[in-house]
Design an enzyme around this catalytic site. Structure first.
Site, PDB file in Angstrom:
ATOM      1  N   LYS A 165       3.047   4.467  -1.341  1.00  0.00           N
ATOM      2  CA  LYS A 165       2.855   5.423  -2.435  1.00  0.00           C
ATOM      3  C   LYS A 165       4.028   6.395  -2.405  1.00  0.00           C
ATOM      4  O   LYS A 165       3.978   7.416  -1.740  1.00  0.00           O
ATOM      5  CB  LYS A 165       1.541   6.171  -2.257  1.00  0.00           C
ATOM      6  CG  LYS A 165       0.317   5.288  -2.252  1.00  0.00           C
ATOM      7  CD  LYS A 165      -0.884   6.066  -1.723  1.00  0.00           C
ATOM      8  CE  LYS A 165      -2.051   5.168  -1.478  1.00  0.00           C
ATOM      9  NZ  LYS A 165      -1.963   4.450  -0.208  1.00  0.00           N
ATOM     10  N   ASP A 220      16.228   9.750  -9.056  1.00  0.00           N
ATOM     11  CA  ASP A 220      17.671   9.994  -9.162  1.00  0.00           C
ATOM     12  C   ASP A 220      18.392  10.126  -7.815  1.00  0.00           C
ATOM     13  O   ASP A 220      19.407  10.813  -7.736  1.00  0.00           O
ATOM     14  CB  ASP A 220      17.952  11.256  -9.981  1.00  0.00           C
ATOM     15  CG  ASP A 220      17.615  11.101 -11.441  1.00  0.00           C
ATOM     16  OD1 ASP A 220      17.590   9.970 -11.938  1.00  0.00           O
ATOM     17  OD2 ASP A 220      17.366  12.137 -12.088  1.00  0.00           O
ATOM     18  N   HIS A 252       0.801  -1.218   0.000  1.00  0.00           N
ATOM     19  CA  HIS A 252       0.000   0.000   0.000  1.00  0.00           C
ATOM     20  C   HIS A 252       0.840   1.276   0.000  1.00  0.00           C
ATOM     21  O   HIS A 252       0.313   2.382   0.158  1.00  0.00           O
ATOM     22  CB  HIS A 252      -0.946  -0.026   1.207  1.00  0.00           C
ATOM     23  CG  HIS A 252      -2.147   0.824   1.032  1.00  0.00           C
ATOM     24  ND1 HIS A 252      -2.329   2.011   1.712  1.00  0.00           N
ATOM     25  CD2 HIS A 252      -3.230   0.688   0.239  1.00  0.00           C
ATOM     26  CE1 HIS A 252      -3.478   2.550   1.361  1.00  0.00           C
ATOM     27  NE2 HIS A 252      -4.044   1.769   0.461  1.00  0.00           N
TER      28      HIS A 252
END
Length: 161
Positions: A84, A89, A82
């Site tokens: 996010k 870079d 779950h």
């Protein structure tokens, strides 16, 4: 005021070397196009997502895998991957409640936090590496996209929650 999708796309398009994406669900075409743009420009792209969300109608995951992007999922029926966040870079981390979906972009109250603080970049990069290793057996195969007729919209059975 700029929306979350435009902000996210601008940051994704700034990637020069590596995108580490850990996203619960991924159905927003504008974001998918930005990820493909970077991949086609030679940026290494790795994605971790939830196994049940790959099967959702409109998921872009199998399409992205069909283009050669490395993608792994969890394999739990009971629990979800779950997270996010994206590490760009090793310079930027973006995280928050925002899933990369059209619904989240158009209708939900969502947030994105953007930071360039080395402590947070390190912690998120380490979490990504840990999950990438944990889900090593769960590669999304490019072939699945073609087995579904090469269409970006899939009709699938509902996920078991």
């Amino acid at each position: 005021m700029r929306n979350n999708v435009d902000i996210l796309v601008d940051y994704i398009l700034s990637a020069k070397h590596k995108l580490r994406i850990c996203m619960f669900t991924f159905t927003n075409r504008k974001i998918s196009k930005a990820v493909m743009n970077r991949f086609n420009a030679g940026v290494q792209v790795q994605i971790i997502t939830d196994d049940e969300c790959v099967k959702q109608k409109g998921s872009d995951i199998e399409y992205l895998a069909s283009k050669g992007i490395e993608i792994r999922t969890d394999n739990s029926v009971e629990y979800h991957m779950h997270d996010k966040f994206v590490v760009i870079d090793n310079d930027i981390v973006m995280t928050g409640s925002f899933n990369w979906t059209s619904q989240a972009a158009k209708n939900n109250q969502e947030n994105i936090l953007i930071t360039d603080r080395p402590y947070y970049i390190f912690e998120y990069k380490e979490e990504f590496k840990r999950l990438w290793a944990e889900f090593a057996e769960n590669e999304v195969e490019a072939q699945a996209f073609f087995e579904h007729g090469g269409k970006r919209k899939f009709v699938r059975k509902k996920a078991v929650w």
